[in-house]
Design an enzyme around this catalytic site. Structure first.
Site, PDB file in Angstrom:
ATOM      1  CG  ASN A  11      24.268  49.374  31.173  1.00  0.00           C
ATOM      2  OD1 ASN A  11      23.149  49.884  31.010  1.00  0.00           O
ATOM      3  ND2 ASN A  11      24.769  48.469  30.358  1.00  0.00           N
ATOM      4  CE  LYS A  13      23.580  45.334  31.702  1.00  0.00           C
ATOM      5  NZ  LYS A  13      24.073  43.966  31.646  1.00  0.00           N
ATOM      6  CG  HIS A  96      26.134  46.352  26.692  1.00  0.00           C
ATOM      7  ND1 HIS A  96      25.641  45.071  26.756  1.00  0.00           N
ATOM      8  CD2 HIS A  96      26.587  46.642  27.936  1.00  0.00           C
ATOM      9  CE1 HIS A  96      25.789  44.620  27.994  1.00  0.00           C
ATOM     10  NE2 HIS A  96      26.359  45.553  28.731  1.00  0.00           N
ATOM     11  CD  GLU A  98      23.013  43.152  28.271  1.00  0.00           C
ATOM     12  OE1 GLU A  98      22.481  44.274  28.340  1.00  0.00           O
ATOM     13  OE2 GLU A  98      23.505  42.552  29.258  1.00  0.00           O
ATOM     14  CD  GLU A 168      30.257  45.701  29.986  1.00  0.00           C
ATOM     15  OE1 GLU A 168      30.048  46.009  31.165  1.00  0.00           O
ATOM     16  OE2 GLU A 168      29.358  45.610  29.132  1.00  0.00           O
ATOM     17  N   GLY A 174      26.375  39.486  34.041  1.00  0.00           N
ATOM     18  CA  GLY A 174      25.157  38.986  34.673  1.00  0.00           C
ATOM     19  C   GLY A 174      25.234  37.538  35.102  1.00  0.00           C
ATOM     20  CB  SER A 213      29.977  39.415  37.649  1.00  0.00           C
ATOM     21  OG  SER A 213      28.979  38.783  36.857  1.00  0.00           O
TER      22      SER A 213
HETATM   23  P1  13P Z   1      26.683  42.918  35.416  1.00  0.00           P
HETATM   24  O1  13P Z   1      27.457  43.836  36.318  1.00  0.00           O
HETATM   25  O2  13P Z   1      25.279  42.702  35.848  1.00  0.00           O
HETATM   26  O3  13P Z   1      27.440  41.646  35.133  1.00  0.00           O
HETATM   27  O4  13P Z   1      26.555  43.668  33.987  1.00  0.00           O
HETATM   28  C1  13P Z   1      27.682  44.197  33.408  1.00  0.00           C
HETATM   29  C2  13P Z   1      27.278  45.008  32.240  1.00  0.00           C
HETATM   30  O5  13P Z   1      26.777  44.494  31.251  1.00  0.00           O
HETATM   31  C3  13P Z   1      27.453  46.456  32.311  1.00  0.00           C
HETATM   32  O6  13P Z   1      27.302  47.044  31.066  1.00  0.00           O
END
Ligand code: 13P
Length: 251
Positions: A11, A13, A96, A98, A168, A174, A213
Protein backbone atom coordinates in the site's frame (compact mmCIF):
# COMPACT_ATOMS: atom_id res chain seq x y z
CA UNK A 1 -8.54 -27.23 4.73
CA UNK A 2 -8.31 -25.10 1.60
CA UNK A 3 -4.81 -24.17 0.49
CA UNK A 4 -4.52 -20.41 0.50
CA UNK A 5 -1.85 -18.75 -1.66
CA UNK A 6 -0.18 -16.01 0.40
CA UNK A 7 -0.74 -12.46 -0.83
CA UNK A 8 1.73 -9.65 -0.20
CA UNK A 9 0.27 -6.24 -0.98
CA UNK A 10 2.15 -2.96 -1.01
CA UNK A 11 0.00 0.00 0.00
CA UNK A 12 1.99 2.93 -1.30
CA UNK A 13 -0.45 5.44 0.20
CA UNK A 14 0.15 9.11 -0.80
CA UNK A 15 3.81 8.64 -1.65
CA UNK A 16 6.16 8.92 -4.57
CA UNK A 17 6.25 10.82 -7.81
CA UNK A 18 5.38 9.69 -11.32
CA UNK A 19 9.04 8.92 -11.83
CA UNK A 20 9.73 7.18 -8.52
CA UNK A 21 6.68 4.89 -8.60
CA UNK A 22 7.70 3.64 -12.06
CA UNK A 23 11.19 2.88 -10.74
CA UNK A 24 9.77 1.11 -7.69
CA UNK A 25 7.34 -0.92 -9.79
CA UNK A 26 10.14 -1.92 -12.17
CA UNK A 27 12.36 -3.07 -9.30
CA UNK A 28 9.54 -5.08 -7.72
CA UNK A 29 8.56 -6.77 -10.98
CA UNK A 30 12.20 -7.54 -11.83
CA UNK A 31 12.82 -9.06 -8.41
CA UNK A 32 9.70 -11.10 -7.71
CA UNK A 33 10.13 -13.80 -10.37
CA UNK A 34 10.98 -16.56 -7.91
CA UNK A 35 8.45 -15.53 -5.25
CA UNK A 36 5.66 -18.06 -4.67
CA UNK A 37 3.33 -15.54 -3.00
CA UNK A 38 0.97 -13.42 -5.08
CA UNK A 39 2.45 -9.91 -5.22
CA UNK A 40 0.32 -6.78 -5.45
CA UNK A 41 1.17 -3.09 -5.61
CA UNK A 42 -1.32 -0.29 -4.94
CA UNK A 43 -0.18 3.15 -6.09
CA UNK A 44 -2.24 6.30 -5.82
CA UNK A 45 -4.81 6.31 -8.62
CA UNK A 46 -3.27 8.99 -10.85
CA UNK A 47 -0.22 6.75 -11.29
CA UNK A 48 -2.12 3.56 -12.14
CA UNK A 49 -1.56 3.88 -15.89
CA UNK A 50 2.17 4.43 -15.46
CA UNK A 51 2.53 1.49 -13.07
CA UNK A 52 0.39 -0.72 -15.32
CA UNK A 53 2.82 0.06 -18.14
CA UNK A 54 5.60 -1.44 -16.01
CA UNK A 55 3.92 -4.40 -14.30
CA UNK A 56 1.39 -5.26 -17.01
CA UNK A 57 3.46 -8.11 -18.42
CA UNK A 58 4.94 -9.28 -15.13
CA UNK A 59 3.73 -11.42 -12.23
CA UNK A 60 2.91 -8.31 -10.21
CA UNK A 61 -0.77 -7.49 -9.78
CA UNK A 62 -2.18 -3.98 -9.60
CA UNK A 63 -4.65 -2.52 -7.13
CA UNK A 64 -6.13 0.78 -6.00
CA UNK A 65 -6.35 2.29 -2.52
CA UNK A 66 -9.98 3.36 -2.58
CA UNK A 67 -12.95 3.70 -4.90
CA UNK A 68 -16.42 5.17 -4.99
CA UNK A 69 -19.49 3.19 -4.01
CA UNK A 70 -21.22 4.90 -6.95
CA UNK A 71 -20.86 3.80 -10.57
CA UNK A 72 -21.22 7.28 -12.09
CA UNK A 73 -22.84 10.65 -11.64
CA UNK A 74 -22.33 13.82 -9.63
CA UNK A 75 -19.60 12.68 -7.22
CA UNK A 76 -16.84 15.26 -7.62
CA UNK A 77 -13.39 13.87 -6.99
CA UNK A 78 -14.39 10.21 -6.96
CA UNK A 79 -13.17 7.26 -9.06
CA UNK A 80 -15.49 4.35 -9.89
CA UNK A 81 -14.77 0.64 -9.83
CA UNK A 82 -15.28 0.33 -13.60
CA UNK A 83 -12.72 3.09 -14.17
CA UNK A 84 -10.18 1.18 -12.07
CA UNK A 85 -10.80 -1.95 -14.14
CA UNK A 86 -9.88 0.02 -17.25
CA UNK A 87 -6.45 0.63 -15.70
CA UNK A 88 -5.76 -3.01 -14.97
CA UNK A 89 -6.76 -3.07 -11.31
CA UNK A 90 -7.69 -6.43 -9.84
CA UNK A 91 -7.89 -5.41 -6.17
CA UNK A 92 -9.07 -2.37 -4.22
CA UNK A 93 -8.09 -1.64 -0.62
CA UNK A 94 -11.23 -0.51 1.23
CA UNK A 95 -11.94 0.70 4.74
CA UNK A 96 -8.32 1.41 5.58
CA UNK A 97 -8.16 2.93 9.07
CA UNK A 98 -6.78 6.15 7.58
CA UNK A 99 -9.95 6.48 5.50
CA UNK A 100 -12.17 5.52 8.41
CA UNK A 101 -10.47 8.04 10.74
CA UNK A 102 -9.68 10.96 8.42
CA UNK A 103 -12.48 10.70 5.85
CA UNK A 104 -15.19 9.42 8.20
CA UNK A 105 -15.92 6.25 6.24
CA UNK A 106 -18.16 4.04 8.35
CA UNK A 107 -18.55 0.28 8.02
CA UNK A 108 -21.77 0.62 6.07
CA UNK A 109 -20.17 2.80 3.40
CA UNK A 110 -17.16 0.47 3.27
CA UNK A 111 -19.53 -2.47 2.72
CA UNK A 112 -21.22 -0.63 -0.17
CA UNK A 113 -17.80 -0.01 -1.71
CA UNK A 114 -16.91 -3.70 -1.36
CA UNK A 115 -20.05 -4.65 -3.26
CA UNK A 116 -19.31 -2.08 -5.99
CA UNK A 117 -15.81 -3.50 -6.42
CA UNK A 118 -17.11 -7.07 -6.62
CA UNK A 119 -19.76 -6.01 -9.14
CA UNK A 120 -16.85 -4.85 -11.34
CA UNK A 121 -15.17 -8.27 -10.96
CA UNK A 122 -12.36 -7.01 -8.76
CA UNK A 123 -11.47 -8.22 -5.27
CA UNK A 124 -11.89 -5.91 -2.29
CA UNK A 125 -9.28 -5.94 0.47
CA UNK A 126 -11.46 -5.13 3.46
CA UNK A 127 -9.41 -3.56 6.25
CA UNK A 128 -10.45 -4.04 9.85
CA UNK A 129 -8.71 -3.26 13.12
CA UNK A 130 -8.98 -1.67 16.53
CA UNK A 131 -7.41 1.42 18.05
CA UNK A 132 -5.19 1.21 21.12
CA UNK A 133 -8.01 2.61 23.27
CA UNK A 134 -10.37 -0.09 22.02
CA UNK A 135 -7.78 -2.81 22.69
CA UNK A 136 -7.18 -1.51 26.21
CA UNK A 137 -10.94 -1.43 26.81
CA UNK A 138 -11.16 -5.10 25.75
CA UNK A 139 -13.23 -4.22 22.70
CA UNK A 140 -11.22 -5.97 19.97
CA UNK A 141 -13.83 -8.62 19.31
CA UNK A 142 -16.78 -6.23 19.16
CA UNK A 143 -14.95 -3.73 16.93
CA UNK A 144 -13.92 -6.41 14.42
CA UNK A 145 -17.40 -7.94 14.53
CA UNK A 146 -19.03 -4.61 13.67
CA UNK A 147 -16.62 -4.08 10.76
CA UNK A 148 -17.28 -7.57 9.33
CA UNK A 149 -21.00 -7.68 10.06
CA UNK A 150 -21.69 -4.55 8.01
CA UNK A 151 -20.67 -6.48 4.89
CA UNK A 152 -22.47 -9.63 5.99
CA UNK A 153 -25.61 -7.52 6.40
CA UNK A 154 -25.18 -5.75 3.05
CA UNK A 155 -24.06 -8.65 0.89
CA UNK A 156 -24.45 -11.86 2.87
CA UNK A 157 -21.81 -14.53 3.25
CA UNK A 158 -21.43 -14.70 -0.57
CA UNK A 159 -19.65 -11.34 -0.39
CA UNK A 160 -16.80 -13.05 1.51
CA UNK A 161 -16.08 -15.43 -1.38
CA UNK A 162 -14.27 -12.96 -3.62
CA UNK A 163 -12.72 -10.92 -0.81
CA UNK A 164 -9.51 -10.54 1.17
CA UNK A 165 -9.61 -9.29 4.77
CA UNK A 166 -6.68 -7.30 6.16
CA UNK A 167 -6.32 -7.08 9.93
CA UNK A 168 -4.50 -3.85 10.68
CA UNK A 169 -4.43 -2.84 14.34
CA UNK A 170 -4.44 0.96 14.18
CA UNK A 171 -1.79 1.19 16.91
CA UNK A 172 0.63 -0.81 14.75
CA UNK A 173 0.32 1.26 11.56
CA UNK A 174 3.37 3.39 10.84
CA UNK A 175 4.42 3.22 14.49
CA UNK A 176 7.12 0.54 14.33
CA UNK A 177 5.05 -1.37 16.95
CA UNK A 178 4.06 -4.67 15.39
CA UNK A 179 1.41 -6.90 16.90
CA UNK A 180 3.14 -9.98 18.26
CA UNK A 181 2.57 -13.09 16.14
CA UNK A 182 0.35 -14.41 18.95
CA UNK A 183 -1.72 -11.22 19.16
CA UNK A 184 -2.17 -11.15 15.39
CA UNK A 185 -2.98 -14.87 15.15
CA UNK A 186 -5.63 -14.52 17.87
CA UNK A 187 -7.49 -11.85 15.90
CA UNK A 188 -7.06 -13.66 12.58
CA UNK A 189 -8.57 -16.79 14.15
CA UNK A 190 -11.43 -14.70 15.48
CA UNK A 191 -12.12 -13.26 12.01
CA UNK A 192 -12.06 -16.71 10.42
CA UNK A 193 -14.35 -18.20 13.04
CA UNK A 194 -16.85 -15.36 12.64
CA UNK A 195 -16.99 -16.05 8.90
CA UNK A 196 -17.09 -19.82 9.57
CA UNK A 197 -20.22 -19.37 11.67
CA UNK A 198 -21.92 -18.46 8.35
CA UNK A 199 -20.07 -20.84 6.01
CA UNK A 200 -17.12 -23.07 6.91
CA UNK A 201 -15.86 -23.46 3.32
CA UNK A 202 -15.89 -19.72 2.68
CA UNK A 203 -13.97 -19.18 5.91
CA UNK A 204 -11.31 -21.75 5.15
CA UNK A 205 -10.71 -20.28 1.67
CA UNK A 206 -10.63 -16.66 2.93
CA UNK A 207 -7.23 -14.96 2.83
CA UNK A 208 -6.60 -12.80 5.90
CA UNK A 209 -3.59 -10.47 5.70
CA UNK A 210 -1.81 -8.82 8.61
CA UNK A 211 -0.78 -5.16 8.32
CA UNK A 212 1.02 -2.84 10.71
CA UNK A 213 4.79 -2.26 10.74
CA UNK A 214 5.61 -5.46 8.85
CA UNK A 215 9.36 -5.41 8.09
CA UNK A 216 11.79 -7.94 6.63
CA UNK A 217 12.90 -8.96 10.13
CA UNK A 218 9.44 -9.70 11.57
CA UNK A 219 7.60 -10.92 8.46
CA UNK A 220 8.50 -14.61 8.61
CA UNK A 221 7.26 -15.19 12.17
CA UNK A 222 4.00 -13.39 11.42
CA UNK A 223 3.45 -15.32 8.19
CA UNK A 224 4.18 -18.62 9.96
CA UNK A 225 0.95 -18.27 11.96
CA UNK A 226 -1.75 -20.63 10.74
CA UNK A 227 -4.37 -17.95 10.03
CA UNK A 228 -2.05 -15.27 8.58
CA UNK A 229 -2.07 -15.49 4.79
CA UNK A 230 0.27 -12.65 3.93
CA UNK A 231 0.61 -8.97 4.58
CA UNK A 232 -0.55 -5.47 3.73
CA UNK A 233 2.66 -3.47 3.79
CA UNK A 234 2.97 0.30 4.14
CA UNK A 235 6.35 1.91 4.77
CA UNK A 236 8.46 -1.13 3.90
CA UNK A 237 6.70 -1.42 0.53
CA UNK A 238 8.28 1.87 -0.60
CA UNK A 239 11.69 0.23 -0.70
CA UNK A 240 11.94 -2.53 -3.32
CA UNK A 241 14.58 -4.50 -1.45
CA UNK A 242 12.58 -4.53 1.81
CA UNK A 243 9.33 -5.33 0.02
CA UNK A 244 10.90 -8.21 -1.91
CA UNK A 245 12.43 -9.59 1.30
CA UNK A 246 8.92 -9.57 2.83
CA UNK A 247 7.54 -11.31 -0.28
CA UNK A 248 10.20 -14.00 0.08
CA UNK A 249 9.31 -14.46 3.76
CA UNK A 250 5.82 -15.52 2.66
CA UNK A 251 7.10 -18.50 0.67
P1 13P B 1 3.00 0.35 7.84
O1 13P B 1 3.52 -0.93 7.25
O2 13P B 1 3.76 1.55 7.42
O3 13P B 1 2.81 0.24 9.33
O4 13P B 1 1.52 0.57 7.23
C1 13P B 1 0.62 -0.46 7.27
C2 13P B 1 -0.57 -0.09 6.47
O5 13P B 1 -1.30 0.82 6.81
C3 13P B 1 -0.81 -0.81 5.22
O6 13P B 1 -2.08 -0.55 4.73
Amino acid sequence: MAKRQPLIAGNWKLNGSRHSVVELAAAVSAGCGAVSAEVLVCPTSVYLADVLGVVGNSAVHLGAQNCSQASDGAYTGEVSADMLVEFGCEYVILGHSERRAMYHEDSRLVAEKCLAVQAADMTPILCVGETLEQREADEVESVIAEQLDALLDAGGIASFENLVVAYEPVWAIGTGKTASPEQAQAVHALIRSRVASHNADTASALRILYGGSVKPDNAATLFAQPDIDGGLIGGAALDAESFLAICEAAA
